[in-house]
Design an enzyme around this catalytic site. Structure first.
Site, PDB file in Angstrom:
ATOM      1  N   GLY A  12     111.586  65.876  33.412  1.00 39.83           N
ATOM      2  CA  GLY A  12     112.355  67.004  32.890  1.00 39.83           C
ATOM      3  C   GLY A  12     111.572  68.292  33.041  1.00 39.83           C
ATOM      4  N   GLY A  14     112.525  71.395  31.985  1.00 41.74           N
ATOM      5  CA  GLY A  14     113.027  72.459  31.125  1.00 41.74           C
ATOM      6  C   GLY A  14     111.841  73.228  30.564  1.00 41.74           C
ATOM      7  N   PHE A  15     112.054  73.913  29.453  1.00 40.98           N
ATOM      8  CA  PHE A  15     110.967  74.704  28.873  1.00 40.98           C
ATOM      9  C   PHE A  15     109.777  73.829  28.481  1.00 40.98           C
ATOM     10  CE2 PHE A  15     114.634  77.537  28.123  1.00 40.98           C
ATOM     11  CZ  PHE A  15     114.132  78.684  28.711  1.00 40.98           C
ATOM     12  N   GLY A  16     110.057  72.665  27.887  1.00 44.39           N
ATOM     13  CA  GLY A  16     108.967  71.789  27.444  1.00 44.39           C
ATOM     14  C   GLY A  16     108.201  71.170  28.593  1.00 44.39           C
ATOM     15  N   VAL A  80     115.856  59.756  36.692  1.00 39.82           N
ATOM     16  CA  VAL A  80     115.211  58.621  36.030  1.00 39.82           C
ATOM     17  C   VAL A  80     116.274  57.749  35.387  1.00 39.82           C
ATOM     18  CG1 VAL A  80     113.679  57.973  34.129  1.00 39.82           C
ATOM     19  CG2 VAL A  80     113.069  59.867  35.656  1.00 39.82           C
ATOM     20  N   GLU A 171     127.791  84.049  21.075  1.00 36.33           N
ATOM     21  CA  GLU A 171     127.584  84.793  22.315  1.00 36.33           C
ATOM     22  C   GLU A 171     128.763  84.639  23.273  1.00 36.33           C
ATOM     23  OE1 GLU A 171     122.698  84.922  22.194  1.00 36.33           O
ATOM     24  OE2 GLU A 171     123.668  83.274  23.241  1.00 36.33           O
ATOM     25  N   ASP A 300     113.975  68.913  22.883  1.00 34.52           N
ATOM     26  CA  ASP A 300     115.199  68.467  22.215  1.00 34.52           C
ATOM     27  C   ASP A 300     115.325  66.953  22.164  1.00 34.52           C
ATOM     28  OD1 ASP A 300     115.748  71.104  22.030  1.00 34.52           O
ATOM     29  OD2 ASP A 300     117.448  71.115  23.414  1.00 34.52           O
ATOM     30  N   ALA A 316     114.149  77.228  22.819  1.00 35.80           N
ATOM     31  CA  ALA A 316     113.154  77.270  23.888  1.00 35.80           C
ATOM     32  C   ALA A 316     111.715  77.402  23.374  1.00 35.80           C
ATOM     33  CB  ALA A 316     113.489  78.405  24.857  1.00 35.80           C
TER      34      ALA A 316
END
Lengths: 421, 421
Positions: A12, A14-16, A80, A171, A300, A316
């Site tokens: 993954g 993403g941000f992490g 995966v 938003e 998450d 994030a």
């Protein structure tokens, strides 16, 4: 690279996951980053793609380009499907990849609370494809309405329901109101886009529950002034092609957007470990599995709690902090040092925009709203974009759109044919 | 608008249709522009979307936004399925729309010379969706190759065949060479993108037959220096999942791109009239049908000849000239004036780029090549983009990419899952 260095697999980007990989920059290790997409998506601005303000390429960048200068990192675009924790390898649709350390940072997806059959009619907003799908759906609604004579059908097409009053819901509602009242106002002949109805439904008593109550009130008032019909304490009981049922009655709508809940990716299932109700893996104080100190779950996908006992929010900065923590921890272990302190989450603040010229910001004791909040929000988001190029492009696009009330990415693309609704 | 004014229906909002609608700006008429897409696509730059240099929204703009200030124009996003020339209406999937004057400007699509079964494996480049599909295919080839160990399979994946040595084929080949040799060069670990093989196949004896032979030689030499394997006098006899067969042998390839031929849209079939071999409708000197002076066919859909007897080429300036001519003619008739002179095509020139820093330009006696040609090409294309915003964005993107050797839109999106090839 020698075969004897430890193999660290990060699933993954993403941000992490990206932050974990970057923290391993100087480790004497082989870092493999696996993602089923070729791009890292800047999710906080994804709603701007869904509402035709930005292009997908403005908020998504090739993962391998981000990591091109990190010589110990390899990027693979694969999906995966399983983890064999006993034999220490992961399985993708194409390969089996062994690891010494594993970081699972596979994020979350929308949750329909057991009603997955709502997914086709009420798309959520997590990936680039979700955003272009929602963009298509919003723009096609106006096109279909323009082409038909039946007033009732027009009204239904021009009703947009957003389910969920968190940041994404607020938003989206604000941006759709901007599209209808400003961007499209002069472009149609048979319909008046300003007559579009935007309904924001929230099950709880107020919008943006992460903010103080007076800011929730401000957000509600701002949205209502922009023409959004805000319904709190309202529960959606069914979504279908024609709209939604709620505990307070039926709303006929041409477009329903789901921003109500998330569920973690199936990492718990891959690992065969216990998950909480939202599917998140329970981890120890250093974000590793109790029985597998070499497997970490972050972002998450993990159930992590702050020092005050509250769950760490799915935002994030939280994922980045966990990624940095785990990357640093593994780097220390690879270097032969013992583990350090447990992970500690530091909450920086919350922010959300409400369409053009308004936002709410809470950073510790600093609280901003209205135009000042909006400027703060814009600067903060541009700052966190990766790379000078994207900062400049997005800044220019926003500035231009601000001056002209326009949106540059009003494309209906994709294989879906316009349907007679 | 009063019901008594003439109804003019323009089908297709490409270069020809848009120009026709605009020329009717001041006509006391009801102008309806119908297109199955919501956007006008700037086709000359579509190859830059396919090769990840520009985003779809940089080269495609909402039709109704382009015509927003033309008060007599209505834009409908619908798909035309039939024309009833006797009763003077067109049928879409949703509506029947009557007309007094009809302009058919529905363009052309790729032609596989009777082998439509090649379409799934050898996509052409006409619409935004084609461009993002080709972009995905090119980028996925590198991703798949990086994830596999089998050298033969890697080599096949990293072979790109472009069929057709006209402007699109030359531009695609040059751009893919740039991607492999520059953009991606440092981003992979297991493969060397610079080893990618790019094969440009042309059935005729030289590339860019619209140019003088010495310029064709220059283009060939420039492409070969960039690493492109140019094969003229070579005929493709079969396309399949694994590559192409030619009269000079088999080429195994992971990606095949079709730039070899076009066929007109089915306007002739709608009208029940005779078409030439490329499916184009035969029209009179004023671009109307012999039996229907109120029906005009323009652009790539019409078979039109220049004063020297050569067919008018299927390029944007030709379509625009026809659109302007027909719009002006109808405006005159609506105003009660009799028809004017027959249509006369004025050939302005030809230009094509060959990747970074090289292009060929022929405008009358002016002939440019190399860097000077490339600058001319860039300025000309930016000038013809619609609107200041897009001119600025594209200019900035090109300037940035020129300095950094990068490409900003390297996204693999869409529903197609990566396959094991």
């Amino acid at each position: 690279m020698a075969l004897s260095v430890p193999r660290i697999v990060v699933v993954g980007a993403g941000f992490g996951g990206l932050e974990a990989a970057k923290a391993l920059d100087r480790a004497a290790a082989e870092v493999t980053v696996i993602d089923r997409h070729n791009h890292h998506c800047f999710q906080p601005l994804l709603y701007q793609v869904a509402t035709a303000a930005l292009s997908p390429a403005d908020v998504a960048w090739p993962i391998r380009h981000i990591l091109r200068d990190q010589r110990n990192a390899t990027v693979l675009m694969e999906e995966v499907v399983a983890v064999d924790a006993a034999r220490k390898y992961i399985r993708t649709t194409m390969n089996e990849i062994p690891y010494d350390y594993l970081v699972l940072a596979t994020g979350a997806t929308h949750s329909y609370f057991g009603h997955d059959e709502w997914a086709p009619v009420a798309p959520g907003l997590k990936r680039i494809e979700d955003a272009t799908r929602i963009r298509r759906s919003i723009l096609i609604a106006f096109e279909r309405a323009e082409a038909m004579a039946d007033r009732a059908a027009q009204n239904r097409l021009l009703t947009f329901v957003i389910v969920g009053g968190g940041a994404t819901g607020v938003e989206m509602a604000g941006a759709i109101a901007d599209i209808a009242r400003q961007t499209l106002a002069a472009d149609f002949r048979n319909i008046d886009p300003r007559a579009a109805r935007i309904v924001l439904i929230e099950a709880g008593p107020r919008l943006l529950p992460a903010f103080p109550p007076d800011m929730s009130d401000y957000v509600r008032a701002t949205l209502m002034k922009a023409g959004v019909d805000v319904r709190t304490d309202t529960m959606v009981t069914k979504c279908d092609e024609g709209g939604v049922d709620t505990n307070a009655g039926r709303i006929d709508a041409g477009t329903v957007i789901w921003a109500a809940g998330v569920v973690a990716s199936p990492a718990a299932r891959w690992l065969g470990v216990e998950a909480d109700r939202a599917g998140r893996v329970k981890v120890g104080p250093d974000l590793s599995l109790p029985d597998h100190p070499e497997i970490f779950v972050i972002g998450d996908t993990a159930a992590v709690f702050a020092s005050d006992g509250h769950p760490v929010p799915g935002i994030a900065p939280a994922a980045k902090q966990m990624g940095h923590y785990v990357g640093t921890l593994i780097a220390a272990r690879v270097a032969g040092q013992s583990g350090g302190k447990p992970f500690r989450y530091r909450h920086l603040g919350d922010l959300a925009t409400i369409g053009r010229r308004a936002a709410v910001v809470k950073f510790g004791r600093l609280q901003l709203k209205g135009f000042v909040g909006w400027v703060f929000w814009s600067v903060a988001h541009i700052y966190f974009l990766i790379g000078l190029r994207y900062r400049f492009m997005v800044a220019f696009t926003w500035f231009w759109d601000y001056l002209t009330f326009q949106r540059g990415a009003r494309l209906i693309t994709g294989s879906e044919q316009p349907r007679q609704k």
